[in-house]
Write a protein that holds these residues in place. Structure first.
Motif, short mmCIF file in Angstrom:
data_model
loop_
_atom_site.label_atom_id
_atom_site.label_comp_id
_atom_site.label_asym_id
_atom_site.label_seq_id
_atom_site.Cartn_x
_atom_site.Cartn_y
_atom_site.Cartn_z
N VAL B 30 0.87 -1.17 0.00
CA VAL B 30 0.00 0.00 0.00
C VAL B 30 0.90 1.22 0.00
N ARG B 31 0.79 2.05 -1.05
CA ARG B 31 1.66 3.23 -1.15
C ARG B 31 1.11 4.36 -0.29
N THR B 32 2.00 5.15 0.24
CA THR B 32 1.61 6.25 1.09
C THR B 32 0.71 7.21 0.32
N GLY B 33 -0.39 7.60 0.94
CA GLY B 33 -1.29 8.58 0.34
C GLY B 33 -2.38 7.98 -0.52
N GLU B 34 -2.37 6.67 -0.74
CA GLU B 34 -3.43 6.10 -1.59
C GLU B 34 -4.53 5.47 -0.76
N VAL B 35 -5.68 5.28 -1.43
CA VAL B 35 -6.76 4.50 -0.82
C VAL B 35 -6.69 3.14 -1.49
N HIS B 36 -6.39 2.12 -0.68
CA HIS B 36 -6.14 0.81 -1.24
C HIS B 36 -7.27 -0.15 -0.89
N LEU B 188 -6.30 1.76 4.13
CA LEU B 188 -6.43 0.36 3.70
C LEU B 188 -7.88 -0.02 3.96
N LEU B 189 -8.61 -0.27 2.87
CA LEU B 189 -10.05 -0.50 2.99
C LEU B 189 -10.35 -1.96 2.62
N LEU B 200 -13.98 4.20 -4.55
CA LEU B 200 -13.11 4.89 -3.61
C LEU B 200 -11.62 4.66 -3.81
N CYS B 201 -11.27 3.51 -4.41
CA CYS B 201 -9.88 3.09 -4.27
C CYS B 201 -9.01 3.46 -5.47
N ASP B 202 -7.75 3.83 -5.17
CA ASP B 202 -6.77 4.08 -6.21
C ASP B 202 -6.23 2.77 -6.75
N ARG B 203 -5.91 1.90 -5.81
CA ARG B 203 -5.39 0.59 -6.21
C ARG B 203 -6.10 -0.50 -5.43
N ILE B 204 -6.04 -1.72 -5.97
CA ILE B 204 -6.81 -2.81 -5.40
C ILE B 204 -5.95 -4.06 -5.31
N THR B 205 -6.13 -4.80 -4.23
CA THR B 205 -5.52 -6.13 -4.14
C THR B 205 -6.65 -7.12 -3.89
N ILE B 206 -6.67 -8.17 -4.71
CA ILE B 206 -7.69 -9.20 -4.51
C ILE B 206 -7.00 -10.44 -3.95
N ILE B 207 -7.51 -10.97 -2.85
CA ILE B 207 -6.91 -12.18 -2.30
C ILE B 207 -7.93 -13.30 -2.29
N ARG B 208 -7.42 -14.51 -2.27
CA ARG B 208 -8.29 -15.69 -2.19
C ARG B 208 -7.50 -16.79 -1.49
N ASP B 209 -8.13 -17.46 -0.56
CA ASP B 209 -7.49 -18.56 0.17
C ASP B 209 -6.11 -18.17 0.71
#
Lengths: 536, 311
Positions: B30-36, B188-189, B200-209
Motif C-alpha cells: 500500500v503506497r503512502t497517500g493512496e486509498v487501497h 487500507l479498505l 473509492l480506491c486508487d489501487r486494489i488487491t484481490i486475495i483468495r485462500d
C-alpha cells in the motif's frame, strides 16, 4: 400458533449443546451419596460406632451449616445428612444452566435467530426448564436407585434423591425468573446466586436453631433447600413436602412467563438509561476503563460480603450460648473432637474457609471479565491504540488482585464488629476476625494465578479455573471420609490455610502460596505478551 | 519492492491456526497517500492480515512492515500513527457511544473535538446510548467516528460499512473521498462491497485462500480481463467466432453479443467494421466481473475437491 410450538426441537438443541456436561454432572452427583455409604460403613461399621459419630457431629455448628440437620444415627440418616451440601451444588448447576440457555442466548443475539424460526415465544424457556428439571429428576431417581443398590431402605433413598430434584427444579425456576430481570446474563447470575446464598444462610440459621432446640427453626421452611431436608429421608419421610415444592416451581414458572410477556426481546425489567454524550475527564486510561468495568460487580460483592459478615458475626455469640446450654455430654463430645479454640471459633473457622472459596470464585469471575474483553472483541480496538498489552492486562490485574482483598476486609470487619459488639470486646474480635479473613488472601491469589496462567497460555480454558477451585475444595471436604492418601488431600490448597480464628497461625504455607501465585501470574503474563490476539 | 513511500509492505505472509492455513504467502503493498482496496471473499484472510499489521498476531513466515516499522516489536509507536475500525465492532455494554469514542481517541493520543462532533452529526449517531443498546450499524458508526476523528496518517478499515444503511454508506463514501482529495492520509479498505471499492480506491488487491491473486489500479486490472460488446451489424460477422480471445458469442439476426480479451479487442473490432456497424455498445469489465471470475474459480476448485473426497 400454540404457545409452546417448537419446544421439542429446542429441547434437542439444548441437549445437543449440553451433551457432555449434563451426563457428566448427573453421574458425578449420583456418585457422592454412594461414596458416603462406603465411607461410613468402612469407618463406622457398628451401630455403636455410628452412634458415637452422631453424638460428636450433631452439635458441631459448622457441620450443621454445611450439611443440615442430623436426625439420627442410622446409616441412611448419616449418609443423607453428609450429602446435605449436594443440594447447594445441584441448585447452583440448575440455576446457571437455565440462565445460560435463556438470557445468555438472548444477550448474544442467538435467541433472535432461533425466535425468527417457527418457534413460539416461550419455547426456549419451556425447553430449558424441561431439560433442567428432567435432568434433576433423572439425577434424583438415579441417586435413589444407586442407594437402594447399596442396601439402603427404598423409601428413604427415594426421598433423598427427590430432595436433590427439588433443589434442582426450584432453582432452575428461580433462574428462569432472574433471566427475565436484567439485560445481561451476568446480572441475572448475580441475582440468582445471591438468592442461593440467602437460601443457604437461612437454612443454616434454621438448622442450627432446630438442632439446638431453641431459636427460629421455622426459618428453614423459607428456603427451597430446607424443603429437600424436610423430606426427612430415612427418618420418617414426609412426602407432602413434594407438593409444596411442585407448587413453588409452578408459581415461579408462571411468574417467569408473566415477566417474559411484559418485555421485548433483549430487554429486561430494568431498562437501560441514556449515558453521557462525551466521556468525563478521567476516562482516559486503560485503568479508568477497567474501573468502569469492574466497579459494578466489585461494589455488589463488597456489599454482599459485608452483609453476610454482619449476619455471621451477629449469630456467632448466640450460637455459642446455645451450645453451652445444650448439655454437658455435647460439650464433652466437642472437647473430644479436639477442635481448636472455643465453640464459637469452631463455627467461625469453617465460615472463613467458605469465605476463601467464595472470594476465589469472585477473583476468577474478575479474571474472566478480562478474558471476555478479548473473546468478545473489545480488546482489539484498545490494543490498536498505543496501549501495550501488559498495560491493558495490568489494569485489569489490579482489580483481580485487590478486589478480593477488599472483600475479605469487608467481611472480616463486619463480622468482627458484629461479634465484638455482642461479646463486648470490639478491638479483640475485630483484629481476630480480620486476621482470620485475611489469611484467606494467599489461597485466593493462587486461583487468581491459575486463571492468569491459563489466560496467557491456554486462554480457552480460563473458565476451567472454577472447576479447579471446586475440586480443590471437595478434596478437602470428602478426603477424610474417603480415606484418601494424605498427599491427595494436600492437593486441596484450602487445607493449608491456618484454621483461624482459634487455630495456630503459621506463615510458611501463606508465603509458599503467595510465591506460587506470583509465579503463575508471571508465567501467564509472559505467555500473554507472546500469543496471538484474539484467541477465540 | 519496499520503498520509502510504502505505508504497508507485506511479502510472503503465512499464518496457520492449527491445521487451517489462513494466509498462504500473501503479498500486499500500500503506497503512502493512496486509498487501497483489499478485496476477498469471506474467510480469505483479510482480518488475519490486518491483525498481523496491528501486531496482534505474529506470522509464521514472511515479512510485514508498517509505516516503516515492525508491527510486532514497535507496536505502541506505530499505533500512535494509525486508526483502526474492526470488522465486527463490539462496545462496552455500560459505556455510552460518546464515551467509547473519546476513550479510544484519548488512548491514541489524538482526537479532533470539532471533527468528532461534526462526524457524529453526519453519521446521525446518538452518542448517549449505552453500548449494549446500539444496533450493529450504530456500533459500526461509533468505531468509524472514533477512527475518522483522529489525525492518524494511516486508516485501517476492516469492512467498515457492514451493517450501515445505504444513506450512511453514502456518508462514509463522501468522507473517504474527502480524505482521498486531501491526500495526506493512507487508507487500507478491506471490503467485499465491490461498488464501494471501485468508487473509492486508487489501487486494489484481490486475495483468495490466503494468497494474492490480483493487484493494481482499476485500469490495470481491467486490462487483464474482458470487455463486453453488444453490436448491431449490417451483415454477418464472418470469422468472428473463430477468433482467439472471443468468448460467449451469441448472434441473433444482425445482433451479436460477446466478450473479448483485452489483447484481442482490436482484431475483433476490425471484424465488426468489415461487416458494417449500425450501433455499438462496449462495456468495460466491472470489478464485480473481475472478482467473480476469481471467485468462480475458487468455488470450482472447491467443487472439484468435494467430488474427489466423495469418490
Amino acid at each position: 400458533m400454540n404457545a409452546f410450538a417448537g419446544t421439542g426441537k429446542l429441547i434437542r438443541l439444548v441437549l445437543r449443546r449440553d451433551r457432555v456436561l449434563l451426563p457428566l454432572w448427573v453421574a458425578f452427583i449420583c456418585m457422592i451419596p454412594v461414596v458416603f455409604v462406603g465411607a461410613f460403613t468402612g469407618a463406622y461399621p457398628t451401630a455403636e460406632a455410628r452412634q458415637h459419630y452422631y453424638e460428636t457431629s450433631v452439635h458441631t455448628r459448622a457441620f450443621t451449616i454445611a450439611y443440615g440437620v442430623l436426625n439420627g444415627s442410622s446409616l441412611g440418616e448419616l449418609v443423607a445428612w453428609r450429602s446435605g451440601f449436594v443440594t447447594f451444588m445441584v441448585a447452583l448447576f440448575a440455576l446457571l444452566t437455565v440462565i445460560r440457555h435463556t438470557r445468555t442466548e438472548e444477550a448474544a443475539g442467538r435467541r433472535e435467530l432461533v425466535g425468527a424460526t417457527a418457534v413460539s415465544r416461550h419455547a426456549d424457556l419451556a425447553a430449558t426448564l424441561i431439560v433442567t428439571c428432567g435432568a434433576a429428576l433423572v439425577l434424583g431417581v438415579a441417586s435413589a436407585l444407586a442407594l437402594i443398590g447399596q442396601g439402603l431402605p427404598a423409601a428413604g433413598s427415594l426421598a433423598l434423591g427427590l430432595g436433590f430434584t427439588v433443589a434442582g427444579c426450584v432453582f432452575g425456576a428461580i433462574g428462569a425468573v432472574t433471566a427475565q430481570l436484567t439485560t445481561g446474563a451476568g446480572g441475572a447470575r448475580a441475582i440468582g446466586i445471591s438468592t442461593l446464598g440467602a437460601a443457604i444462610l437461612l437454612r443454616g440459621v434454621g438448622d442450627v436453631a432446630a438442632q439446638s432446640g431453641d431459636g427460629p427453626a421455622w426459618v428453614t421452611w423459607l428456603t427451597p433447600l430446607g424443603w429437600a431436608e424436610a423430606l426427612r429421608p430415612y427418618s420418617g419421610e414426609r412426602w407432602w413436602v413434594l407438593a409444596l415444592a411442585a407448587g413453588a416451581v409452578l408459581a415461579l414458572i408462571v411468574l417467569a412467563v408473566a415477566l417474559s410477556e411484559r418485555r421485548d426481546l433483549g430487554a429486561g425489567m430494568f431498562q437501560a438509561r441514556l449515558g453521557p454524550a462525551a466521556a468525563g475527564p478521567r476516562l482516559r486510561s486503560p485503568l479508568a476503563l477497567a474501573w468502569r468495568l469492574h466497579r459494578g460487580p466489585l461494589i455488589s460483592r463488597l456489599a454482599g460480603l459485608a452483609l453476610v459478615g454482619l449476619v455471621v458475626g451477629a449469630m456467632s455469640a448466640s450460637l455459642g450460648t446455645l451450645m453451652d446450654n445444650s448439655g454437658a455430654a455435647a460439650r464433652e463430645a466437642l472437647a473430644r473432637l479436639g477442635g481448636p479454640g472455643t465453640l464459637v471459633d469452631q463455627f467461625l473457622a469453617p465460615m472463613m474457609t467458605m469465605l476463601g472459596l467464595v472470594s476465589a470464585g469472585f477473583a476468577i469471575q474478575a479474571a474472566l471479565l478480562l478474558r471476555n474483553e478479548e473473546r468478545d472483541g473489545r480488546a482489539e480496538p484498545l490494543l490498536a491504540t498505543p496501549v501495550r498489552r501488559l498495560r491493558w492486562a495490568g489494569s485489569h490485574f489490579a482489580f483481580i488482585l485487590l478486589g478480593p482483598a477488599l472483600g475479605l476486609i469487608a467481611f472480616g470487619t463486619a463480622a468482627g464488629l458484629a461479634h465484638g459488639l455482642n461479646t463486648g470486646d470490639v478491638a479483640r474480635e475485630l483484629s481476630r476476625l480480620l486476621a482470620a479473613a485475611l489469611v484467606q488472601l494467599p489461597v485466593v491469589w493462587v486461583f487468581t494465578g491459575v486463571a492468569f496462567a491459563l489466560f496467557g497460555l491456554l486462554p480457552r480454558l480460563v473458565a476451567g479455573t472454577f472447576a479447579v477451585a471446586m475440586v480443590s475444595m471437595l478434596l478437602g471436604w470428602v478426603g477424610q471420609e474417603l480415606q484418601l492418601d494424605q498427599w491427595v488431600i494436600n492437593l486441596s490448597v484450602f487445607e493449608h490455610v491456618p484454621k483461624l480464628p482459634g487455630g495456630v497461625m503459621t506463615a510458611t504455607p501463606l508465603i509458599v502460596m503467595t510465591v506460587v501465585a506470583a509465579a503463575l501470574v508471571a508465567a501467564g503474563l509472559a505467555g500473554f505478551t507472546r500469543r496471538d490476539m484474539p484467541t477465540t | 519492492m519496499m520503498t520509502e513511500t510504502d505505508a504497508i509492505s507485506i511479502a510472503g505472509l503465512v499464518k496457520s491456526f492449527g491445521p487451517a492455513r489462513a494466509l498462504n504467502g500473501l503479498d500486499l503493498v500500500v503506497r503512502t497517500g493512496e486509498v487501497h482496496g483489499f478485496l476477498g471473499p469471506n474467510g480469505a484472510g483479510k482480518s488475519t492480515t490486518i491483525r498481523i499489521l496491528l501486531g496482534l498476531m505474529r506470522p509464521d513466515a514472511g515479512t510485514a512492515r508498517l509505516l516503516g516499522g515492525d508491527p510486532w516489536t514497535q507496536t505502541a509507536e506505530l499505533h500512535r500513527r494509525l486508526a483502526y475500525v474492526p470488522g465486527d465492532v463490539t462496545l462496552w455494554p455500560n459505556l455510552s457511544g460518546g464515551e467509547a469514542i473519546d476513550l479510544l481517541g484519548r488512548l491514541r493520543g489524538s482526537l479532533d473535538r470539532r471533527r468528532r462532533d461534526e462526524l457524529i452529526e453526519r453519521f446521525d449517531l446518538d452518542p448517549r446510548k449505552k453500548g449494549r443498546t446500539y444496533s450493529k450499524g450504530n456500533r459500526q458508526k461509533v468505531a468509524l467516528v472514533a477512527a475518522l476523528a483522529s489525525d492518524a496518517e494511516l486508516l485501517i478499515l476492516d469492512e467498515p460499512t457492514s451493517g450501515l444503511d445505504p444513506l450512511m454508506e453514502e456518508v462514509f463514501r463522501q468522507t473517504i473521498q474527502e480524505v482521498r482529495r486531501a491526500g495526506d492520509r493512507t487508507v487500507l479498505l478491506s471490503s467485499h462491497i465491490l461498488s464501494e471499492v471501485e468508487a473509492l480506491c486508487d489501487r486494489i488487491t484481490i486475495i483468495r485462500d490466503g494468497r494474492t491473486v490480483e493487484t493494481g489500479t482499476m485500469a490495470e486490472l481491467r486490462h487483464l480481463t474482458r470487455t463486453s460488446i453488444d453490436a448491431e451489424l449490417a451483415g454477418p460477422p464472418d470469422g468472428l467466432a473463430g477468433l482467439p480471445g472471443v468468448h460467449g458469442l451469441r448472434a441473433d439476426g444482425g445482433r451479436v453479443r460477446f466478450s473479448v480479451d483485452a489483447a484481442a479487442l482490436d482484431l475483433a473490432l476490425r471484424h465488426l467494421t468489415q461487416a458494417g456497424v449500425r450501433s455499438l455498445v462496449s462495456r468495460p469489465p466491472t470489478l464485480e466481473e473481475l472478482f467473480l471470475r476469481h471467485y468462480d474459480r475458487a468455488t470450482a476448485n472447491l467443487k472439484g475437491r468435494h467430488a474427489e473426497a466423495g469418490r
